[in-house]
Structures are given as structure tokens and as C-alpha cells.
Design a protein around this motif. Sequence first.
Motif, mmCIF file in Angstrom:
data_model
loop_
_atom_site.group_PDB
_atom_site.id
_atom_site.type_symbol
_atom_site.label_atom_id
_atom_site.label_comp_id
_atom_site.label_asym_id
_atom_site.label_seq_id
_atom_site.Cartn_x
_atom_site.Cartn_y
_atom_site.Cartn_z
ATOM 1 N N THR A 70 -27.586 33.858 2.041
ATOM 2 C CA THR A 70 -26.855 33.757 0.585
ATOM 3 C C THR A 70 -25.220 33.633 1.321
ATOM 4 O OG1 THR A 70 -28.742 35.475 -0.305
ATOM 5 C CG2 THR A 70 -26.224 35.206 -0.884
ATOM 6 N N LEU A 71 -25.048 34.512 2.430
ATOM 7 C CA LEU A 71 -23.267 34.568 2.126
ATOM 8 C C LEU A 71 -23.273 32.879 3.159
ATOM 9 C CD1 LEU A 71 -21.277 36.326 4.727
ATOM 10 C CD2 LEU A 71 -21.208 34.427 5.326
ATOM 11 N N LEU A 72 -24.363 31.924 3.615
ATOM 12 C CA LEU A 72 -24.182 30.597 4.335
ATOM 13 C C LEU A 72 -23.718 29.787 2.803
ATOM 14 C CD1 LEU A 72 -26.034 30.743 7.368
ATOM 15 C CD2 LEU A 72 -23.867 29.842 7.608
ATOM 16 N N LYS A 73 -24.626 29.917 1.656
ATOM 17 C CA LYS A 73 -25.059 29.273 0.352
ATOM 18 C C LYS A 73 -23.085 29.392 -0.383
ATOM 19 C CE LYS A 73 -27.554 28.620 -3.684
ATOM 20 N NZ LYS A 73 -28.816 29.092 -4.291
ATOM 21 N N THR A 74 -22.836 30.498 -0.483
ATOM 22 C CA THR A 74 -22.111 31.214 -0.946
ATOM 23 C C THR A 74 -20.410 30.136 0.060
ATOM 24 O OG1 THR A 74 -21.193 32.904 0.029
ATOM 25 C CG2 THR A 74 -23.226 32.612 -2.449
ATOM 26 N N ALA A 75 -20.772 30.723 1.232
ATOM 27 C CA ALA A 75 -19.426 29.305 1.581
ATOM 28 C C ALA A 75 -19.321 28.213 1.165
ATOM 29 C CB ALA A 75 -19.626 30.145 3.089
ATOM 30 N N ALA A 76 -20.467 27.450 1.116
ATOM 31 C CA ALA A 76 -20.959 25.835 1.576
ATOM 32 C C ALA A 76 -19.892 25.496 -0.272
ATOM 33 C CB ALA A 76 -22.274 25.545 1.041
ATOM 34 N N HIS A 77 -20.592 26.306 -1.254
ATOM 35 C CA HIS A 77 -19.814 26.445 -2.786
ATOM 36 C C HIS A 77 -18.045 26.702 -2.688
ATOM 37 C CE1 HIS A 77 -23.621 26.264 -4.081
ATOM 38 N NE2 HIS A 77 -23.579 27.764 -4.365
ATOM 39 N N SER A 78 -17.777 27.713 -1.327
ATOM 40 C CA SER A 78 -16.346 28.174 -1.582
ATOM 41 C C SER A 78 -15.732 26.437 -0.952
ATOM 42 C CB SER A 78 -16.108 29.661 -0.292
ATOM 43 O OG SER A 78 -16.750 30.677 -1.019
ATOM 44 N N ILE A 79 -16.571 26.278 0.384
ATOM 45 C CA ILE A 79 -16.281 24.523 1.180
ATOM 46 C C ILE A 79 -15.619 23.904 0.024
ATOM 47 C CG2 ILE A 79 -16.180 23.135 2.537
ATOM 48 C CD1 ILE A 79 -18.229 24.944 3.632
ATOM 49 N N ASP A 80 -16.378 23.779 -0.874
ATOM 50 C CA ASP A 80 -15.816 22.480 -2.701
ATOM 51 C C ASP A 80 -15.193 23.255 -3.017
ATOM 52 O OD1 ASP A 80 -18.333 21.417 -1.537
ATOM 53 O OD2 ASP A 80 -19.848 22.182 -3.009
ATOM 54 N N ALA A 81 -14.694 24.496 -3.221
ATOM 55 C CA ALA A 81 -13.243 24.995 -3.823
ATOM 56 C C ALA A 81 -12.793 24.632 -3.370
ATOM 57 C CB ALA A 81 -13.790 26.531 -4.155
ATOM 58 N N ALA A 82 -12.437 24.712 -2.084
ATOM 59 C CA ALA A 82 -10.647 25.127 -1.311
ATOM 60 C C ALA A 82 -11.087 23.319 -1.148
ATOM 61 C CB ALA A 82 -11.443 25.417 0.332
ATOM 62 N N ARG A 83 -11.727 22.651 -1.378
ATOM 63 C CA ARG A 83 -11.540 21.162 -1.265
ATOM 64 C C ARG A 83 -11.098 20.787 -2.080
ATOM 65 N NH1 ARG A 83 -16.975 18.958 1.249
ATOM 66 N NH2 ARG A 83 -16.621 18.831 3.538
ATOM 67 N N ARG A 84 -11.161 21.249 -3.283
ATOM 68 C CA ARG A 84 -10.475 21.256 -4.667
ATOM 69 C C ARG A 84 -8.937 21.540 -4.835
ATOM 70 N NH1 ARG A 84 -13.213 22.279 -10.001
ATOM 71 N NH2 ARG A 84 -11.508 21.369 -11.120
ATOM 72 N N LEU A 85 -8.256 23.196 -3.844
ATOM 73 C CA LEU A 85 -7.535 22.965 -4.390
ATOM 74 C C LEU A 85 -6.467 22.598 -2.540
ATOM 75 C CD1 LEU A 85 -7.644 26.923 -5.487
ATOM 76 C CD2 LEU A 85 -7.424 24.567 -6.775
ATOM 77 N N ARG A 86 -6.971 22.266 -1.772
ATOM 78 C CA ARG A 86 -6.344 21.739 -0.468
ATOM 79 C C ARG A 86 -5.884 22.698 0.334
ATOM 80 N NH1 ARG A 86 -2.915 16.252 -1.555
ATOM 81 N NH2 ARG A 86 -4.957 15.234 -2.149
ATOM 82 N N CYS A 87 -7.156 24.099 0.139
ATOM 83 C CA CYS A 87 -6.796 25.068 1.139
ATOM 84 C C CYS A 87 -7.543 25.187 2.007
ATOM 85 C CB CYS A 87 -7.508 26.113 0.122
ATOM 86 S SG CYS A 87 -7.131 27.944 0.889
ATOM 87 N N PRO A 88 -6.671 25.675 3.366
ATOM 88 C CA PRO A 88 -7.194 25.184 4.663
ATOM 89 C C PRO A 88 -8.144 26.449 5.131
ATOM 90 C CG PRO A 88 -4.762 25.651 5.122
ATOM 91 C CD PRO A 88 -5.464 25.632 3.454
ATOM 92 N N ARG A 89 -8.485 27.834 4.920
ATOM 93 C CA ARG A 89 -8.853 28.269 5.249
ATOM 94 C C ARG A 89 -9.544 29.495 4.415
ATOM 95 N NH1 ARG A 89 -3.743 27.767 7.889
ATOM 96 N NH2 ARG A 89 -2.772 29.094 6.041
ATOM 97 N N LEU A 90 -10.676 29.951 4.536
ATOM 98 C CA LEU A 90 -11.855 30.951 4.228
ATOM 99 C C LEU A 90 -11.609 31.808 4.841
ATOM 100 C CD1 LEU A 90 -14.170 28.061 2.990
ATOM 101 C CD2 LEU A 90 -12.367 28.957 1.974
ATOM 102 N N ASN A 91 -11.492 33.420 3.884
ATOM 103 C CA ASN A 91 -12.116 34.686 4.963
ATOM 104 C C ASN A 91 -13.167 35.382 4.232
ATOM 105 O OD1 ASN A 91 -10.087 36.748 5.752
ATOM 106 N ND2 ASN A 91 -10.079 37.213 3.253
ATOM 107 N N LEU A 92 -13.797 35.910 5.137
ATOM 108 C CA LEU A 92 -14.797 36.489 5.555
ATOM 109 C C LEU A 92 -13.895 37.786 5.539
ATOM 110 C CD1 LEU A 92 -16.531 34.003 7.985
ATOM 111 C CD2 LEU A 92 -17.382 34.476 5.290
#
Length: 257
Positions: A70-92
Motif C-alpha cells: 500500500t505504501l509503495l502504491k500510494t508513493a507512486a501516486h505521490s510521485i505523480d503529484a510531485a511532478r506536477r508541483l516540481r517538488c523534489p522531496r517526498l516525506n516518509l
Amino acid sequence: MFKLAVCAEMIFRSLPFVERVRRIAELGFQVEIWDWTKHDLTELQQTGATFSSMTGYIEGDLITESGAQTLLKTAAHSIDAARRLRCPRLNLHGTGLDGHGMPVKPMPAVTGPMWLAALHTLTRVARLGQTAKVVFCLENLNTTVDHPGVPFARAADTMALVKAVDSPNLRLNLDLYHAQIGEGNLIELVRDALPFIGEIQVADVPGRCEPGTGEINYPAIARALAQAGFRGTVAMEAWASGDDELALRRFRNAFSV
């Protein structure tokens, strides 16, 4: 010397969220957000803000196979959102947190098998980050005041896991507010952690307000960081003790070396 960011979840709270983001950017700071699913990404894009970090998963944990999936699946969705915002870091975090910062699955104890499972999950997360060209950051938390029951919470824990994974796509989000409550000895901590830091977060103790309102000598920490060669992002993840703009000036002054 440093890139300075401000958490929009905690500052200018009388404003609508998108206006908080816009105001922080107008004052010359990068912007941190938490759960991106609660915000309109198109509106955030239109602010023109530079985003420093955002939550990198929605659900899941590090220690069960179903939780890891589940974490990996939602992390992949978060990557898509980060690309839209050009956000380089994703927090865990060590486990999922609810809307009040409490662990979804509190742990009275962390066993050896849990450590091995967390290492395996974070290795998979790092590979996901490598493929997507983003950096996941594992944040330390305190279990005394804000997040009782969170596993892998101490800075020593998060550093051990990041070192073991040994990937540039998994770094530390070193939160000095949490570290002061849980461990202290902050200058030595930042020196030891320096090779593994993706971002640093700050707030003062007690109260979790801006630097200069509590016991932490942030100008001394800023000098130690500069002397050690850190040139990355420092984010104020803190409440304003009074006036929001005054709080941001105090933050900037503490990290102007």
C-alpha cells in the motif's frame, strides 16, 4: 547560504490554503505541504511557488507486506503529484499517521524482524525514487509529546535505516524539534547526519514555535551547518508564536550566516 522553506500547513492559518502558499512564496521562501490529496494541485501550480517537500505516501507502513504494498502504491501516486508541483522531496514516516499526527498502527516495541522488514520496504522505496528521479526522505519524530507509538522514530533510528539502504534516493528529513525532545545534542547530530540529509526541519522547544522562542540555539546550529558545508534546504515546520511575518523574520535571521 541555505535554501529556506516554510510549512504552509502551520503559518498564515487565517488565510485559505492557496493564499498561504502564495504569501509564503511572495516573502521569498520555498513551500512545504503535507497531504497533497487535501489540496487542489492546479491551484497550487498557479501560485508560482517553489515547493520543497510534501508527504510521499497516503497509507501503508514499513513492516507488513500488505502495508508495504500500500505504501509503495500510494508513493507512486505521490510521485505523480510531485511532478506536477516540481517538488523534489517526498516525506516518509515509520508508519502512517492519522489527521491528528497519531500513528495509525502504534507499536509498543519494535522487534528485529520489524527492522529487517522496514529495511526491505525502504530499499524498494529508494528504487522507486531512483526510477522517478525523486528523493524520499525518512523523518524522525518524537514519541514523548507529539507522536507516541511511532516506530523507527528517533533520529538514530532513521539514520540507521537510511545508512543501511545506502541510496541517494533515500535521505533523512532531519527534524531538529523532534530530535531535541527525543535525543538532544543537536550540533553533533547534524554533523554525524550530514552525509545523509535530504532536508532539515526546525521549530523551537517547548511549544513548536519559530526559532528564538525556546531553548534551542538555532544560530549556533546554523553556523555549525555552514562550517560543515551544508547548503541544502532548512524548513520551518512550526507555529507562529504571534505575528506570522515576524515569525518568518525570526526564522530567516536565525539561519542567516
